[in-house]
Design a protein around this motif. Structure first.
Motif, short mmCIF file in Angstrom:
data_model
loop_
_atom_site.label_atom_id
_atom_site.label_comp_id
_atom_site.label_asym_id
_atom_site.label_seq_id
_atom_site.Cartn_x
_atom_site.Cartn_y
_atom_site.Cartn_z
N SER A 172 0.84 -1.20 0.00
CA SER A 172 0.00 0.00 0.00
C SER A 172 0.87 1.24 0.00
N ALA A 214 1.95 1.70 -3.48
CA ALA A 214 0.86 2.21 -4.31
C ALA A 214 0.64 3.70 -4.05
N ALA A 215 0.70 4.09 -2.76
CA ALA A 215 0.52 5.50 -2.44
C ALA A 215 1.61 6.34 -3.10
N LEU A 218 3.23 5.64 -5.91
CA LEU A 218 2.96 5.73 -7.35
C LEU A 218 1.85 6.73 -7.62
N LEU A 219 0.84 6.69 -6.74
CA LEU A 219 -0.28 7.64 -6.87
C LEU A 219 0.23 9.07 -6.75
N THR A 234 2.19 10.13 -9.87
CA THR A 234 1.31 10.40 -11.01
C THR A 234 0.60 11.72 -10.83
N ILE A 235 0.10 11.96 -9.62
CA ILE A 235 -0.64 13.20 -9.39
C ILE A 235 0.29 14.40 -9.55
N GLY A 264 2.66 14.65 -11.53
CA GLY A 264 2.78 14.90 -12.97
C GLY A 264 1.54 15.54 -13.53
N LEU A 265 0.39 15.17 -12.95
CA LEU A 265 -0.89 15.64 -13.50
C LEU A 265 -1.22 17.08 -13.11
#
Lengths: 139, 532
Positions: free
Chosen positions: A68, A71-72, A74-75, A78-79, A81-82
């Motif tokens: 987890s 995963a956090a 990676l999240l 990504t955010i 970058g977004l």
């Protein structure tokens, strides 16, 4: 490996290593270092703690499941970058801002958050593998 | 770094300072969305009952995103977004043309079907091991591979989807699965290494990894570059991924071991990513040499070799299917045989042939996924048996499933009026015009052999009732909604394409046109002034 010396030293060693890993992570902003190497150092801290005191205390200390955490991370990457969508620039473009903390100007960028994300991915993934291997040994 | 000194530095030579339109974000949206959902699903991994409430709507959104991207590309032509504002070829470019967009869209549709089918097919232990998160990360890799315009980035997306596919393959940790996964992993790692070596050569020759930049540099070169060697390495790497003849053994050896939904997804998507990569690299490296050769029947040595490989793949694939009794293994050989048909289009390389390949790829993605799902449902009805001799009387048990399967069998064999007919027609026509006699002959022979292979399955397992005195009473069996919806949906698309092929024709021809003449693709990366 469960000698008294090692067991006594391991918590201090592990906490020092985690502190150092955060230092390396932040240092990577302008100098050699960064999320990946910092994450590796932190993961080895968890591994050492696990070798000395068993896996269960490590899992308790991490609180979240290592996967987890990954995963956090990676999240988060990504955010980070977004968020450039709001600035009208392409994906993954670095955005800069600064805050004043104790009268000192500190530069904050989306790149930093990307790097923290990488740190978490590496910590989570490597710790997950290391803990699983250590668990298997004891059985 | 870019702090206070920023004002004095002129950034225009290095960076794209134009504001980016919101619509351009559609280019990265499929990848970013899949990663976001994948991570969220990984964080709620333990809460297995809720997974599909996140996964199904999220995959629906993915279909919408890729659909909007496709519409955008059809209207405005190829579009590029370069990461981090750096100018190409230094920044990593995502360049989307119709080929990439349409494949990403169909991939999302198929993935949606698999997500729904996975509700019942994957048990809660499979979900706890992260079925849906692997699924979304796999889709991130697949979409990334279709959308990227940078060859090293393509390699990275291959790795992403490969890692996710390892996870999906061993979801149940059964002995057979591990055996299949070992073969799969070994050959795919070899292929990936070859891909990397070929990329290194390419970088050594051109000093760039941007596909549009490479195409430009080839156009300006004097024809002495060792392109055949590099292209040969690339083709070898990609036919391993696509499971073409000399290196196809891993596919039938591994695709029948995982859960049905996993093999359905793999059969639909993964080999087609390999075919897509061949299409992309081949047309990039050879687009200009081809023009000199047209319209003669003579093709260069490498294309000739690819044509031979294609022939052997399609014929031996269908012969292999004839020899199988395990239905899922049989379908694995049909996937291989379809790869051969697609490769033939690449080898011929005319616009018509490439159009046929693109059409066939779209058809194959839909049909193979649907067939695996149908086979899984039939096996479930007969207590999980996958052997043709054990599955009996599906027609008596559920007429709808038998009818749908028959349609899909016809489609995969290339009989009208289903989706498989048109691309085969295009390819046969193109190969009569542009290749030796054995090319159209082997395509037709493959169709014939495939018809026999699938006809045998249907006659034995579907038409023939269960033996007298066996426990199997030919009772009617109802199908669950989550099983039926994806299968019926995919079949409707397959029949729809067969009856009204015009839209797909146009998309396939337009993407082939952009492959043969990549001016628009290059212009979208570098702006119109670079290409004279």
């Amino acid at each position: 490996m469960r000698t008294l010396i090692f067991k006594t030293a391991a918590p201090y060693l592990a906490s020092l290593m985690i502190l150092f890993s955060i230092f390396v992570l932040l240092r990577g902003h302008n100098e050699p270092g960064g999320g990946f190497i910092g994450g590796l150092i932190a993961a080895s801290a968890f591994a050492i703690y696990g070798i000395a005191n068993g896996v269960a205390p490590v899992r308790r200390a991490m609180h979240f499941h290592p996967m987890s955490v990954a995963a956090a991370g990676l999240l988060m990457s990504t955010i980070s970058g977004l968020v450039s969508v709001f600035a009208g620039v392409p994906f993954m473009t670095g955005l800069w801002g600064s805050i004043y903390f104790l009268g000192e100007k500190i530069k904050i960028s989306s790149i930093l958050f990307f790097d923290i994300g990488v740190y978490l991915v590496v910590v989570g993934a490597i710790a997950s593998i290391a803990l699983a291997l250590e668990e298997r040994e004891r059985e | 770094m870019a702090g206070s000194s920023e004002a004095q530095i002129d950034l225009t030579p290095a960076m794209n300072l134009e504001p980016v339109a919101l619509l351009d974000w559609l280019i990265v949206a499929p990848v970013a969305w899949c990663i976001l959902v994948g991570t969220i699903l990984l964080m709620v991994r333990k809460n297995t009952a809720r997974h599909h409430f996140i996964a199904i709507p999220a995959m629906g959104v993915q279909v919408l995103i890729t659909g909007a991207l496709l519409a955008q590309i059809v209207i405005n032509g190829p579009t590029t977004m370069v990461m981090g504002r750096w100018l190409p070829p230094f920044g990593i470019a995502f360049t989307v043309d119709i080929l990439g967009a349409v494949l990403a869209f169909v991939a999302a549709v198929v993935a949606l079907a698999c997500t729904i089918y996975g509700v019942r097919d994957v048990n809660s232990s499979g979900r706890r091991y992260g079925f849906y998160s692997f699924f979304f990360l796999l889709m991130a890799g697949v979409s990334g591979a279709f959308l990227t315009g940078d060859i090293f980035n393509l390699y990275v997306w291959f790795e992403v989807l490969l890692i996710a596919s390892f996870g999906l393959l061993i979801l149940g940790s059964e002995k057979g699965q591990l055996d299949g996964a070992t073969k799969y992993a070994f050959l795919n790692l070899v292929a990936t290494t070859l891909f990397l070596i070929a990329t290194a050569y390419l970088y050594g020759i051109f000093g760039t990894l941007n596909m549009a930049d490479i195409a430009l540099k080839i156009a300006q070169s004097d024809g002495t570059l060792p392109l055949n060697t590099v292209a040969g390495l690339f083709v070898l790497a990609f036919i391993m991924k696509a499971a073409a003849f000399p290196v196809n053994f891993w596919l039938p050896a591994s695709y029948h071991t995982p859960r049905v939904v996993v093999s359905a997804l793999f059969a639909g998507l993964l080999t087609k990513v390999g075919v897509y990569a061949i299409l992309r690299v081949y047309t990039m490296l050879f687009s200009l040499q081809r023009e000199a050769l047209e319209p003669t029947v003579n093709i260069d040595a490498l294309s000739f070799a690819v044509a031979i490989v294609a022939c052997l793949t399609m014929v031996l694939g269908s012969v292999g299917a004839l020899a199988q009794t395990n239905v899922r293994r049989l379908l694995g050989f049909l996937v291989v045989s379809g790869i051969g048909v697609m490769l033939m289009g690449v080898a011929i390389g005319t616009e018509a042939a490439l159009g046929g390949t693109v059409f066939y790829a779209l058809h194959s993605i839909l049909v193979m996924t649907a067939l695996y799902i149908a086979a899984g449902m039939a096996a479930k009805m007969c207590g999980g048996a996958e052997d043709m001799t054990k599955i009996r009387g599906i027609y008596q048990k559920n007429t709808l499933l038998a009818a749908i399967t028959l349609m899909l069998f016809f489609a995969v064999a290339g009989l009208p009026p289903f989706s498989g007919f048109w691309p085969k027609l295009m390819l046969v026509k193109a190969s009569i015009e542009g290749a030796p006699w054995w090319a159209p002959f082997s395509i037709l022979l493959t169709g014939f052999l495939t018809t026999i292979a699938v006809g045998r399955v249907w006659a034995l397992s579907y038409w023939k009732p269960a033996d007298e005195g066996s426990e199997d009473k030919n009772e009617k069996t109802e199908l669950a909604v989550t099983d039926l919806v994806p299968l019926v949906g995919l079949t409707i698309i397959v029949v729809g394409i067969g009856l009204f092929p015009q839209t797909v024709f146009e998309l396939a021809y337009q993407s082939a046109e952009q492959l043969v003449n990549p001016t628009a693709y290059i212009e979208s990366v570098f702006g119109s002034e670079v290409v004279e």
